[in-house]
Design a protein around this motif. Sequence first.
Motif, PDB file in Angstrom:
ATOM      1  N   HIS A   1      80.340 -50.891 114.744  1.00 46.35           N
ATOM      2  CA  HIS A   1      80.448 -50.173 115.965  1.00 46.35           C
ATOM      3  C   HIS A   1      81.160 -48.761 115.952  1.00 46.35           C
ATOM      4  O   HIS A   1      81.788 -48.452 116.611  1.00 46.35           O
ATOM      5  N   GLY A   2      80.574 -47.959 114.770  1.00 48.55           N
ATOM      6  CA  GLY A   2      81.003 -46.655 114.939  1.00 48.55           C
ATOM      7  C   GLY A   2      81.429 -46.020 113.567  1.00 48.55           C
ATOM      8  O   GLY A   2      80.923 -45.084 113.153  1.00 48.55           O
ATOM      9  N   MET A   3      82.103 -46.912 112.784  1.00 50.59           N
ATOM     10  CA  MET A   3      82.558 -46.582 111.545  1.00 50.59           C
ATOM     11  C   MET A   3      81.180 -46.315 110.611  1.00 50.59           C
ATOM     12  O   MET A   3      81.425 -45.138 109.749  1.00 50.59           O
ATOM     13  N   ASN A   4      80.218 -47.065 110.741  1.00 48.45           N
ATOM     14  CA  ASN A   4      78.956 -46.790 109.846  1.00 48.45           C
ATOM     15  C   ASN A   4      78.387 -45.603 110.125  1.00 48.45           C
ATOM     16  O   ASN A   4      78.106 -44.921 109.270  1.00 48.45           O
ATOM     17  N   ASP A   5      78.459 -45.213 111.426  1.00 47.09           N
ATOM     18  CA  ASP A   5      77.935 -43.854 111.683  1.00 47.09           C
ATOM     19  C   ASP A   5      78.874 -42.465 110.992  1.00 47.09           C
ATOM     20  O   ASP A   5      78.371 -41.856 110.615  1.00 47.09           O
ATOM     21  N   VAL A   6      80.251 -42.824 111.244  1.00 40.87           N
ATOM     22  CA  VAL A   6      81.044 -41.627 110.629  1.00 40.87           C
ATOM     23  C   VAL A   6      80.686 -41.715 108.996  1.00 40.87           C
ATOM     24  O   VAL A   6      80.839 -40.271 108.590  1.00 40.87           O
ATOM     25  N   CYS A   7      80.765 -42.829 108.384  1.00 39.79           N
ATOM     26  CA  CYS A   7      80.549 -42.634 106.947  1.00 39.79           C
ATOM     27  C   CYS A   7      79.310 -42.103 106.562  1.00 39.79           C
ATOM     28  O   CYS A   7      79.302 -41.288 105.697  1.00 39.79           O
ATOM     29  N   GLU A   8      78.343 -42.356 107.415  1.00 35.68           N
ATOM     30  CA  GLU A   8      77.247 -41.650 106.929  1.00 35.68           C
ATOM     31  C   GLU A   8      76.954 -40.284 107.219  1.00 35.68           C
ATOM     32  O   GLU A   8      76.375 -39.350 106.687  1.00 35.68           O
ATOM     33  N   ARG A   9      77.545 -39.805 108.409  1.00 39.11           N
ATOM     34  CA  ARG A   9      77.640 -38.506 108.950  1.00 39.11           C
ATOM     35  C   ARG A   9      78.587 -37.504 107.772  1.00 39.11           C
ATOM     36  O   ARG A   9      78.276 -36.479 107.557  1.00 39.11           O
ATOM     37  N   HIS A  10      79.625 -37.920 107.260  1.00 43.85           N
ATOM     38  CA  HIS A  10      80.536 -37.284 106.385  1.00 43.85           C
ATOM     39  C   HIS A  10      80.487 -37.918 104.818  1.00 43.85           C
ATOM     40  O   HIS A  10      81.312 -37.201 104.103  1.00 43.85           O
ATOM     41  N   ASN A  11      79.364 -38.635 104.609  1.00 46.94           N
ATOM     42  CA  ASN A  11      79.057 -38.998 103.234  1.00 46.94           C
ATOM     43  C   ASN A  11      80.402 -39.582 102.449  1.00 46.94           C
ATOM     44  O   ASN A  11      80.760 -39.340 101.648  1.00 46.94           O
TER      45      ASN A  11
ATOM     46  N   ILE B   1      80.812 -60.783 107.619  1.00 52.07           N
ATOM     47  CA  ILE B   1      79.849 -61.716 108.448  1.00 52.07           C
ATOM     48  C   ILE B   1      80.606 -61.992 109.633  1.00 52.07           C
ATOM     49  O   ILE B   1      80.034 -61.761 110.896  1.00 52.07           O
ATOM     50  N   ILE B   2      81.919 -62.292 109.740  1.00 51.12           N
ATOM     51  CA  ILE B   2      82.728 -62.513 110.769  1.00 51.12           C
ATOM     52  C   ILE B   2      83.200 -61.434 111.471  1.00 51.12           C
ATOM     53  O   ILE B   2      83.107 -61.520 112.626  1.00 51.12           O
ATOM     54  N   ASP B   3      83.795 -60.522 110.534  1.00 52.18           N
ATOM     55  CA  ASP B   3      84.339 -59.237 111.235  1.00 52.18           C
ATOM     56  C   ASP B   3      83.496 -58.216 111.022  1.00 52.18           C
ATOM     57  O   ASP B   3      83.480 -57.513 110.022  1.00 52.18           O
ATOM     58  N   VAL B   4      82.664 -57.795 112.113  1.00 47.85           N
ATOM     59  CA  VAL B   4      81.700 -56.903 112.006  1.00 47.85           C
ATOM     60  C   VAL B   4      82.024 -55.380 113.016  1.00 47.85           C
ATOM     61  O   VAL B   4      81.465 -54.719 112.984  1.00 47.85           O
ATOM     62  N   ARG B   5      83.395 -55.288 113.039  1.00 44.16           N
ATOM     63  CA  ARG B   5      83.685 -54.078 113.826  1.00 44.16           C
ATOM     64  C   ARG B   5      83.251 -52.848 113.052  1.00 44.16           C
ATOM     65  O   ARG B   5      82.981 -51.860 113.744  1.00 44.16           O
ATOM     66  N   PRO B   6      83.178 -52.754 111.748  1.00 45.17           N
ATOM     67  CA  PRO B   6      82.685 -51.208 111.273  1.00 45.17           C
ATOM     68  C   PRO B   6      81.309 -51.137 111.725  1.00 45.17           C
ATOM     69  O   PRO B   6      80.700 -49.795 111.441  1.00 45.17           O
TER      70      PRO B   6
ATOM     71  N   MET C   1      86.654 -54.879 120.884  1.00 47.82           N
ATOM     72  CA  MET C   1      87.623 -54.717 122.210  1.00 47.82           C
ATOM     73  C   MET C   1      88.785 -55.712 122.102  1.00 47.82           C
ATOM     74  O   MET C   1      89.830 -55.165 122.694  1.00 47.82           O
ATOM     75  N   THR C   2      88.597 -56.909 121.547  1.00 49.48           N
ATOM     76  CA  THR C   2      89.767 -57.970 121.601  1.00 49.48           C
ATOM     77  C   THR C   2      90.730 -57.585 120.528  1.00 49.48           C
ATOM     78  O   THR C   2      92.077 -57.859 120.715  1.00 49.48           O
ATOM     79  N   ILE C   3      90.275 -57.086 119.427  1.00 45.24           N
ATOM     80  CA  ILE C   3      91.301 -57.025 118.209  1.00 45.24           C
ATOM     81  C   ILE C   3      91.590 -55.470 118.279  1.00 45.24           C
ATOM     82  O   ILE C   3      92.597 -54.883 118.061  1.00 45.24           O
ATOM     83  N   GLY C   4      90.378 -54.807 118.574  1.00 48.19           N
ATOM     84  CA  GLY C   4      90.469 -53.071 118.458  1.00 48.19           C
ATOM     85  C   GLY C   4      89.770 -52.859 117.144  1.00 48.19           C
ATOM     86  O   GLY C   4      88.908 -53.739 116.627  1.00 48.19           O
ATOM     87  N   ASP C   5      89.628 -51.350 116.885  1.00 51.51           N
ATOM     88  CA  ASP C   5      89.088 -50.750 115.888  1.00 51.51           C
ATOM     89  C   ASP C   5      89.338 -51.121 114.663  1.00 51.51           C
ATOM     90  O   ASP C   5      90.509 -51.760 114.685  1.00 51.51           O
ATOM     91  N   CYS C   6      88.757 -50.811 113.594  1.00 49.92           N
ATOM     92  CA  CYS C   6      89.252 -50.939 112.165  1.00 49.92           C
ATOM     93  C   CYS C   6      90.697 -50.584 111.967  1.00 49.92           C
ATOM     94  O   CYS C   6      91.008 -49.680 112.423  1.00 49.92           O
ATOM     95  N   GLY C   7      91.633 -51.554 111.539  1.00 44.65           N
ATOM     96  CA  GLY C   7      92.668 -51.294 111.236  1.00 44.65           C
ATOM     97  C   GLY C   7      93.787 -51.465 112.306  1.00 44.65           C
ATOM     98  O   GLY C   7      94.962 -51.687 112.134  1.00 44.65           O
ATOM     99  N   ALA C   8      93.313 -51.791 113.722  1.00 43.58           N
ATOM    100  CA  ALA C   8      94.109 -52.148 114.955  1.00 43.58           C
ATOM    101  C   ALA C   8      95.089 -53.110 114.557  1.00 43.58           C
ATOM    102  O   ALA C   8      96.258 -52.970 115.152  1.00 43.58           O
ATOM    103  N   GLU C   9      94.615 -54.240 114.096  1.00 39.69           N
ATOM    104  CA  GLU C   9      95.452 -55.288 113.656  1.00 39.69           C
ATOM    105  C   GLU C   9      96.658 -54.874 113.044  1.00 39.69           C
ATOM    106  O   GLU C   9      97.772 -55.887 112.928  1.00 39.69           O
ATOM    107  N   TYR C  10      96.918 -53.867 112.276  1.00 34.55           N
ATOM    108  CA  TYR C  10      98.010 -53.504 111.702  1.00 34.55           C
ATOM    109  C   TYR C  10      98.919 -52.438 112.434  1.00 34.55           C
ATOM    110  O   TYR C  10      99.972 -51.818 111.755  1.00 34.55           O
ATOM    111  N   ARG C  11      98.681 -52.240 113.568  1.00 35.85           N
ATOM    112  CA  ARG C  11      99.185 -51.256 114.388  1.00 35.85           C
ATOM    113  C   ARG C  11      99.660 -51.802 115.695  1.00 35.85           C
ATOM    114  O   ARG C  11      99.078 -52.655 116.232  1.00 35.85           O
TER     115      ARG C  11
END
Length: 337
Positions: free
Chosen positions: A184-194, A177-182, A327-337
């Motif tokens: 913003h695009g990851m949801n669409d990619v997951c659904e498109r590629h199953n 509920i706090i981190d909703v970054r998925p 934008m402030t943290i980056g996309d999923c996983g950006a905090e580890y890079r």
Amino acid sequence: MQDDSQFTLAPGIRLPRIWNGLWQLSSSAWGSAPVPKIREAMASYMAKGYSAFADHYGPAEDIFGQFIKNISEEARPFGATKWAVRNPIEVTADAVNASIDERCMRMQTRTIDLIQFFWQDYEDRSYLIALQYLLQLRSQGKIRQIGLSNFDTRRTDEVCTVLGPGCVVSNQVQFSIIDVRPLHGMNDVCERHNIKVLAYGTLCGGLLTDRWLGKPEPKLYAGGVNPSQRKYLDVILEAWGTWELFQMLLRTLRGIADRHGGVSIANVAVRWVLEHPFVGAVIIGARLGLSDHADENNKAFAFALTDHDKQEIESILRQSKSANMIMTIGDCGAEYR
């Protein structure tokens, strides 16, 4: 009772939608228990239907291997681990094979159920070569399925497009509920590629629980704040909003929980994530041998959120900076890079 306590990760693989996360075995900062007691706790979780275990930190793979070695193959729990490439390597068949052999040895199995692949440096696109070698090992039976770990939207889409349908089945990323970054695009990619998201951080290290309702803002390095809570407290205060707004969110979740028969704040937080169709499961850190939340976690499948519930949650999120975190943290996983 909702009939959504399981999901299909891949053809023929039905799994629970709550997995046991083993990262808390990596440090005594979360508390520690003797290994025999940890194995007893694993057996207890498994007996209650929580038959999927995930992560590789510290002695997690070794303890999982000790746990399953006397269990028949057909009755064994599902074991997910990682191959994390954090430093530059020469990607060869031998190097990939050696990494998987090490995982098999530590987990005392001939086949890894799910290898979750993390790659640090996107500038080095050898991650595509590494995944091709993993696919070869899958065809040889050393791996049942391949997933990604903390890949962003662009590279997840690239992997699935270049390597083709079915190459990977999941991506383990932070989602709550706090981190909703998925969203913003990851949801669409997951659904498109199953493929499915395996979500961690769903309870923000335990901050999204009744325990923190009405509590004053903790100091980041105060005693009683574990490493996971420290990580997510920083996110809440620096990227999401304020402690006062977080308390408003907890009160809102408590009100929703009360309307659904007195379930917990944690149940509502888990339910919110699970009701997104692109999510396969949530991975909840388990303090094995120290506490047992299996029965409480199961209540997440005893109700469904109403439109009114979701609107109340959204009204709090609109007051936060959650939409800007991409934008402030980056996309999923950006905090580890």
